[in-house]
Design an enzyme around this catalytic site. Structure first.
Site, mmCIF file in Angstrom:
data_model
loop_
_atom_site.group_PDB
_atom_site.id
_atom_site.type_symbol
_atom_site.label_atom_id
_atom_site.label_comp_id
_atom_site.label_asym_id
_atom_site.label_seq_id
_atom_site.Cartn_x
_atom_site.Cartn_y
_atom_site.Cartn_z
ATOM 1 N N TYR A 6 15.235 30.241 6.611
ATOM 2 C CA TYR A 6 14.240 31.149 7.264
ATOM 3 C C TYR A 6 14.235 31.395 8.819
ATOM 4 O O TYR A 6 14.409 30.232 9.324
ATOM 5 C CB TYR A 6 12.843 30.456 6.867
ATOM 6 C CG TYR A 6 12.426 30.879 5.346
ATOM 7 C CD1 TYR A 6 12.651 31.786 4.472
ATOM 8 C CD2 TYR A 6 12.293 29.433 4.684
ATOM 9 C CE1 TYR A 6 12.386 31.730 3.222
ATOM 10 C CE2 TYR A 6 12.037 29.502 3.279
ATOM 11 C CZ TYR A 6 12.131 30.597 2.593
ATOM 12 O OH TYR A 6 11.719 30.628 1.292
ATOM 13 N N ARG B 130 -10.904 0.761 14.797
ATOM 14 C CA ARG B 130 -10.849 1.486 13.433
ATOM 15 C C ARG B 130 -11.842 0.856 12.451
ATOM 16 O O ARG B 130 -12.977 0.862 12.795
ATOM 17 C CB ARG B 130 -9.342 1.489 12.918
ATOM 18 C CG ARG B 130 -8.871 2.565 12.007
ATOM 19 C CD ARG B 130 -7.551 2.944 11.951
ATOM 20 N NE ARG B 130 -6.887 1.319 11.285
ATOM 21 C CZ ARG B 130 -5.680 1.103 10.866
ATOM 22 N NH1 ARG B 130 -4.911 2.079 11.380
ATOM 23 N NH2 ARG B 130 -5.310 -0.018 10.624
ATOM 24 N N LYS C 148 0.851 -1.123 -0.072
ATOM 25 C CA LYS C 148 0.112 0.059 0.225
ATOM 26 C C LYS C 148 0.847 1.351 0.100
ATOM 27 O O LYS C 148 1.880 1.093 0.289
ATOM 28 C CB LYS C 148 -0.858 0.076 1.502
ATOM 29 C CG LYS C 148 -0.318 0.035 2.525
ATOM 30 C CD LYS C 148 -1.343 0.092 3.829
ATOM 31 C CE LYS C 148 -0.291 0.273 5.215
ATOM 32 N NZ LYS C 148 -1.175 0.318 6.396
#
Length: 413
Positions: free
Chosen positions: A271, A137, A39
């Site tokens: 940054y 689930r 998967k």
């Protein structure tokens, strides 16, 4: 000193390592068949090449989450048994039936849809009933199991389905000794016994994922489903390292240094200037960023092997690039920066990056994006005694990374 180079990055996938891992896992569960879970594009490694390699090494099933992943395997010419388990209403049930894919059913809505699709297709669907034994689930709750089993048996007697499997999934198999492991096994056995008493004759009963395959032998039943372990990554550091289980990481992620330059002390990097140089130094630019799957959460911590020395990300990981402080070392532009790999030459592991980012190694490899080419090595099996170490020594260059002349775009599946 201010030079640039063009070669960017690659994820090298060692299929000899994958085949050896499959054989090692089969040995761990010698009495069971093995399902190679591919998967999410084989956890970022490339579904079709990895599926082929797993079958070559003795896997008898392939597993996917979505039906579209399963159909892509069929479209690539892969035969044998394929199962998929994550369905939503209106999914491609008929296409899956016609492609001889085993589909998971967790509730009455799914059974109704697959029965209708089987009637339209004029052939029975192969279904596997999933039990929710405590994960909470997907899967059918014990209270609803009698209704689902009875309806599935009615459909089977009518010739519209064939119940090929009864299965479930662990919640905490990666936590050795967790009480839910034994509790879920007990619930699963009860639910299987109920279904079999009702007349279900499954081809396979399965519950073991990678951690259970490695550490819970009583969960092996007829089939084990190995995902992350097949790619040479331990399901949990608490269980042991890959080497403890005879496994070898399959993916090596490397980039070519795109720029090397000298900067003075007190120079901000990336940054937010969360990193400032403490002395005059050299900086190396690594052309990978969070758009490629490098976790921004590993800013300032992610480990990288450059020039034989372990460095850390200096400052923030940006969308396409990040910087390492080379500490004044002279490194050639175009040299390899190895983010993770098997560790043979001191490079970090995917687990090291997971620790730096506060996540799990599953996520590190799976999130490597599509613009990072997958470069497959050892695609043709040697004899059945091939070892990843032998293949690595034969093909690795002086820096431990194989040449990427055969660089190709990532597999679309």
């Amino acid at each position: 000193m201010n030079e640039t180079a063009s070669l960017r990055a690659r994820a090298e996938i060692d299929l000899a390592a994958l085949r050896a891992n499959v054989r090692a896992l089969r040995a761990r569960a010698a009495g069971a068949q093995l399902m190679a879970v591919v998967k999410s594009d084989a956890y970022g490694h490339g579904a079709v090449p990895c599926a082929r390699a797993a079958l070559e090494a003795g896997a008898t099933w392939l597993g996917t989450a979505t039906p579209h992943e399963a159909l892509a395997l069929r479209a690539a010419g892969l035969g044998g048994r394929v199962m998929c388990w994550l369905w939503t209403p209106g999914g491609p049930w008929r296409e899956a039936i016609e492609a001889d894919i085993d589909v998971s059913v967790s509730g009455m809505w799914a059974l109704r849809e697959v029965v209708a699709a089987a009637e339209d297709a004029g052939r029975p669907a192969r279904i596997q009933l999933k039990a929710d034994t405590g994960l909470g689930r997907n899967g059918c709750q014990p209270a609803d199991w009698p209704e689902l089993v009875a309806a599935a048996r009615t459909a089977e007697q009518a010739g519209t389905v064939r119940i090929t499997g009864l299965w479930s999934h662990f919640a905490c198999a990666d936590e050795p000794g967790h009480p839910s492991i034994a509790a879920q096994l007990g619930v699963y056995r009860d639910m299987v016994a109920y279904a079999e008493k009702a007349g279900v004759e499954p081809e396979v009963r399965h519950m073991a994922n990678s951690p259970a395959t490695l550490t819970v032998p009583e969960s092996h039943f007829d089939l084990v489903r190995t995902g992350i372990a097949m790619y040479g990554i331990s399901p949990s550091p608490e269980l042991g390292t890959p080497a403890d289980f005879g496994l070898r990481p399959v993916m090596t992620l490397a980039a070519s240094i795109a720029l090397v330059k000298q900067v003075p002390a007190g120079h901000g990097v990336s940054y937010g200037h969360h990193y400032t140089t403490s002395a005059e130094t050299t900086l190396g630019l690594i052309p990978l960023g969070y758009a490629d799957g490098i976790p921004r959460h590993a800013s300032g911590r992610g480990p990288v092997l450059v020039g034989g020395t372990l460095r850390r990300v200096a400052g923030r990981v940006a969308m396409d690039q990040f910087v390492v402080d080379l500490g004044g070392d002279v490194v050639e532009v175009g040299s390899d920066a190895v983010l993770f790999g098997p560790g043979d030459r001191g490079e970090p592991s995917a687990e090291d990056w997971a620790e730096a980012a506060g996540t799990i190694a599953y996520e590190i490899v799976t999130r490597i994006g599509g613009r990072v080419p997958r470069v497959y090595v050892n695609e043709t099996p040697a004899d059945q005694n091939e070892t990843p170490a032998d293949q690595n020594e034969a093909q690795a260059g002086p820096d431990g990374i194989r040449a990427a002349e055969n660089e190709s775009p990532p597999d679309p599946t």
